[in-house]
Structure formats: C-alpha cells, structure tokens
Design a protein around this motif. Sequence first.
Motif, PDB file in Angstrom:
ATOM      1  N   GLU A  80      17.687   6.060  53.071  1.00 22.22           N
ATOM      2  CA  GLU A  80      19.111   6.245  53.414  1.00 22.22           C
ATOM      3  C   GLU A  80      19.711   4.920  53.901  1.00 22.22           C
ATOM      4  N   PRO A  81      19.756   3.936  53.016  1.00 21.57           N
ATOM      5  CA  PRO A  81      20.154   2.587  53.443  1.00 21.57           C
ATOM      6  C   PRO A  81      21.651   2.487  53.744  1.00 21.57           C
ATOM      7  N   ASP A  82      21.991   1.453  54.518  1.00 18.26           N
ATOM      8  CA  ASP A  82      23.397   1.172  54.800  1.00 18.26           C
ATOM      9  C   ASP A  82      24.036   0.448  53.618  1.00 18.26           C
ATOM     10  N   LEU A  83      23.212  -0.247  52.868  1.00 18.87           N
ATOM     11  CA  LEU A  83      23.704  -0.990  51.699  1.00 18.87           C
ATOM     12  C   LEU A  83      22.798  -0.732  50.496  1.00 18.87           C
ATOM     13  N   LEU A  84      23.447  -0.364  49.405  1.00 22.76           N
ATOM     14  CA  LEU A  84      22.707  -0.177  48.151  1.00 22.76           C
ATOM     15  C   LEU A  84      23.099  -1.314  47.214  1.00 22.76           C
ATOM     16  N   ILE A  85      22.116  -2.046  46.714  1.00 20.03           N
ATOM     17  CA  ILE A  85      22.409  -3.096  45.742  1.00 20.03           C
ATOM     18  C   ILE A  85      21.789  -2.656  44.414  1.00 20.03           C
ATOM     19  N   LEU A  86      22.633  -2.392  43.444  1.00 18.02           N
ATOM     20  CA  LEU A  86      22.157  -1.825  42.184  1.00 18.02           C
ATOM     21  C   LEU A  86      22.575  -2.714  41.015  1.00 18.02           C
ATOM     22  N   ASP A  87      21.590  -3.181  40.290  1.00 19.57           N
ATOM     23  CA  ASP A  87      21.872  -4.052  39.153  1.00 19.57           C
ATOM     24  C   ASP A  87      21.864  -3.203  37.876  1.00 19.57           C
ATOM     25  N   GLU A  88      23.002  -3.041  37.281  1.00 20.99           N
ATOM     26  CA  GLU A  88      23.162  -2.237  36.059  1.00 20.99           C
ATOM     27  C   GLU A  88      22.488  -0.858  36.209  1.00 20.99           C
ATOM     28  N   PRO A  89      22.924  -0.058  37.188  1.00 19.47           N
ATOM     29  CA  PRO A  89      22.207   1.200  37.468  1.00 19.47           C
ATOM     30  C   PRO A  89      22.312   2.255  36.380  1.00 19.47           C
ATOM     31  N   VAL A  90      23.295   2.146  35.515  1.00 18.30           N
ATOM     32  CA  VAL A  90      23.423   3.195  34.487  1.00 18.30           C
ATOM     33  C   VAL A  90      22.872   2.747  33.132  1.00 18.30           C
ATOM     34  N   ASN A  91      22.203   1.617  33.141  1.00 18.92           N
ATOM     35  CA  ASN A  91      21.568   1.140  31.906  1.00 18.92           C
ATOM     36  C   ASN A  91      20.576   2.163  31.378  1.00 18.92           C
ATOM     37  N   GLY A  92      20.660   2.468  30.125  1.00 20.68           N
ATOM     38  CA  GLY A  92      19.677   3.365  29.518  1.00 20.68           C
ATOM     39  C   GLY A  92      19.967   4.834  29.738  1.00 20.68           C
ATOM     40  N   LEU A  93      21.049   5.137  30.438  1.00 18.56           N
ATOM     41  CA  LEU A  93      21.358   6.556  30.681  1.00 18.56           C
ATOM     42  C   LEU A  93      22.296   7.085  29.601  1.00 18.56           C
TER      43      LEU A  93
END
Lengths: 263, 309
Positions: free
Chosen positions: B154-167
């Motif tokens: 349950e982080p305070d900051l989410l760093i997501l690199d291309e999170p929807v790739n491949g979806l």
Amino acid sequence: MNELIISYRVEFKKIKNSFAIWLVVLGAAFIPFFFLLNIIYQWKDYLPHAGVNPWNEYFRKGFNGVHFFFLPLLIVLLIALLLNIEHKSNTWKHIFVLPISKTKIFFSKYLILISLILMFYTLMLIFFLSGGLLLSLWKSEFNFLIFKPTYFYHSVESGIGSFMVKSFISVLGLMAIHFWLSFRLKNLFLNIGIGLAGAVIAVSMFIGHWESIIYLPYASPLLMCNFIPDAHRYLSDFLINSLICFVIIFILSYIDFTRIFKG
Amino acid sequence: MKNANELIIETQNLEFCFNSKQKILRNINLRVDKGSIYGFLGPNGAGKTTTIRVLLGLLSDPENSVQLFGMKLRRNRSEIFTRIGSLIEQPSLYEHLSGYDNLDITRAIRKVSKKRVPEVLELVKLSNAAKKKVSTYSLGMKQRLGLAIALLAEPDLLILDEPVNGLDPNGIVEIRDLLTRINKESGTTIFLSSHLLSEIEKIVTHIGIINMGELLYQGTISELRELKAYKSELSIETNDNQRALEVLGQKYQVSRIANDLIITCESKENVAQIIHDLVVNNIDVYKAVIVNNDLEQLFLGMTNNYVVK
C-alpha cells in the motif's frame, strides 16, 4: 540481523523448483554413485588386505574423483545458476528498489551459496558412507562394517572433518571469483566457459607439474587429490592462497555490488 | 499537518548520459504533486524508462538531483523505498515460482502481513491462478501480477512504467479503474509512463511530455486541454466563402477546402474574433467547428519537435 535472516529465507524460497537445488543433490550423488559402480564392477581389485582399514583408501580414491575437475566445475555451475535466477527473471531492478540494503542482499546471497556448498559436502559424505556400508552388506570381505571410518577419529590433521574443511577452503578462491562474475555477467554460458577454461588450465598445469599451480584458484581443488597434510601447518600454501584470493575478491566484489552494480 | 501541494517527486535539472558525449536526459525538472496521477508521456526512446530508472536509483545520478518525498534518494534509500511500489518495463517475476510465491518474496522483505497477499491477488483478479507457475501466465497476467507486487505494501507512491503494456482492451480499462480507485481511496500518488496519450488521458490529472531526453511540457491535464485550443484549426462554412476569405485573409492564415474555410487559430479569443469579423461584415456563418485538435494530435505535434513554450 533480522532483515538478513528474512533475506536469507527469501533466497531459499527463490531456489525452490530451480535446478540449483537438484544440482546440489545430484552433484553430491554423482561421484559416490559411479565410484560404487566401479567398485562393484572390479570388486576384486578393491578388496582390502587383511587387517587394513578400508575406509582410508576408499575415501582417498573417492575424493580424488571429486576434486579432479568435477568439484570446480560444479561450484562454477552452482554459482552461475544461483545468480542467473535474478538475471533470467530480470529481477535485479526489483530487488534494488526494495527497502533492504545492498549489503544485506549481498550477504544473504553469499550465505545461501555457502549453505548449498555445505549441503553438497554433507550429502556427498553421506553417500560415500552409505556406499561403503552397502559394499560390506554385499560382500563382507570389504570390512567396512568391521572398521570405523577412521578419518573421523584420527588426529585433527587427518580426520575426515578436517579434510572436508580443507576441501571447502580450496574452493573459496574460485567461488569468490565466480560469485563476482555471475552477478556481473548475464550470459550463463560465458560464465561457465570461463570456469571451464580455468579448470582446463589447472589440469594442464597439474599434468605439467608447474610449481606456480599453487597460485591458481581453479587448481586448488585439484591439489586436494592424494592430499597429504602439511606436517608443520594446518593449511598448506595452496590453501592459504585460496583463502587470500577469497578475501581480496570478496571485498572487491562487495564494493562493486554495493556501490557500482545497478542490475 | 501535511502540505497538500507537497511534491512527491522533484528533480532539479536532471541530466543523464551513458558516456560523456551523448546526453540521454537534459534538464528534466519534474514536479509531481502529492495525490496526483502524473502521466509521463513520450514516444519510444524518448527517455521515459531512463528517467524512471534514475528516479529509483537504478541508474546513477551524480548530481544528486532527485528528491522523493522531499528527501535525497542517496541518503534515504531504505526509508524512501518503504513508501514506493514500482513496476519498471516488463514485470520482474520468478517464472519458476507461483504467483503467490512471487508475492510472498516481496511481502517478506517489505514486512507486510500475509493477509495482504490474497487481497492484492483479488484486486488484480489473479486469485484463481495464484498457485500456478508464472511461466504459464500470459503477458497480461504477468503485468497484473507485477502490479500486485507494486501494490502489496500500500505505497504512498506508485511508479509504473508502461503498466498497460500487453493488456487487452478490457484489461486496460480494468487497470485504469483500479489505479483511479487506489488514487481516490488511498490518496496514492501515481506516476505512470506511456507512449500513447489515449491510454492514460482518461485517468491522469497531470501530464509531462518528454522527447529526445527533454521535458517539452509539464502541467495539469486541464492546462493541456487549454493549450490545445490555442493551437487549433477552425473550419467554417458561410453564405459567401469568397468574401469571408477576403475579410479573414488579411489577419489569419486561411485555406479553402471544398465548401469550408480552414483558419489557423492561435488562441481561444481568435475564434470569437473570427465569428465577430464575419458578422460585422454581414456574412452568415452556417458552421464553425474546431478540427484536428485532440490531445493526441497535440502530443504528436509536440513530439515531432513542435516545441511549446
């Protein structure tokens, strides 16, 4: 300390279902099994003289088989597989953004490696002992049940425990080199290739009776073949060299891992 | 009391180069507000992943120009990483282990309760596949598991690199909804990169556009929408296009396509002025439509060296 224990447990979890664990078990069984087959095949040649403890000769020949070429390659392969888990899974970048210091990651990886090597030695000894007992159950003339494995009970210098400790020290130098190479090189085959080349050079120097062989970390296990303990010191020169190599490479690889290596 | 405008990510003239000759990143000044969903946009090779890697200390930052939660990364590594969940490029997963075991590894290091594992599995809809080896997972499932690992603590900051790739499209919508929910319910600041504006346009509150290692634009999504109005084309149809062309041609760049006149507008006020000029000259306006001005066009314009000041 608590974090180190957690990290160590996590490392154990990572090798679940991996070939590294099988390599330890199968590698430990390999030489004792084929040595046993060889004795069964040529059993008359291996029968001890009357009144002679058969364990000494049995261990000497068996461990010669282990130390000649097999052990360095197994250690190289084990380290490569262990650290390749992170390369293959592309997980260095994940590990390095977790709230755990790089020092603890480094030490937990080293601890798991040493645990696996100690597991290998323990299993190998159990397999050798079981082999001797099986031979005597098959043919009582082998006398394994009459005599005790005296290497255990003689002086510290010649005891089997002491021999195993020295064997472990003999692999420390190349272990440190390949631990460093394995987190730096993604290519598993290049890593193993370097180990293979080192082992081939060691065998060539051994056959050529090179005096400088004692400085080559890849040759230290080889020099455990027909090992005669030093009369004046606990550790022979080549073992001291292996230990020095380990300490130096360990420190350098630690600095590299914690300060420069980014995964 | 926490400052609402607290910067969660801040970089000062961030630069990065693999060798001294070629700079990969130049003067990147990121400002990511607390509680925002910051879309970090740029075409492939623009420097998004490199920026993220520098932010997370996976690439060196000799100038120490990155601040996360107001702290310098180098000196506060452990404290900062306790508060961050990340997913960089393709997910980092042990394929010989199950999805559950992968989560359990991160859980143990992050000292999170075991109860949290089934919760995040449910969140990303992987409960049924939890015991299967990750090597049997599809790309989309791996992506979702990677996201579950990032969400675990349950982080305070989410760093997501291309999170929807491949979806697949459904998966993209689900992840969008999930991120929006996490942001709203937990106040988690989300920094996500993408090379497609359309993928993230609907959920982001702020946008940063990077190309060739330079930050071309940074601001709120509403500011970007305003900016889009300044750089648009107005298509009009009148009862006398010839006269309209004469009237407008003196002030604006006008072209004629079929029955329409296409006028390049520099500002929203231009649109009102054009209509006004036509009415004053007794020209009836049948149609006035803004064309070619969706955000994607603007984004493409910017990243094709269309530098917006």
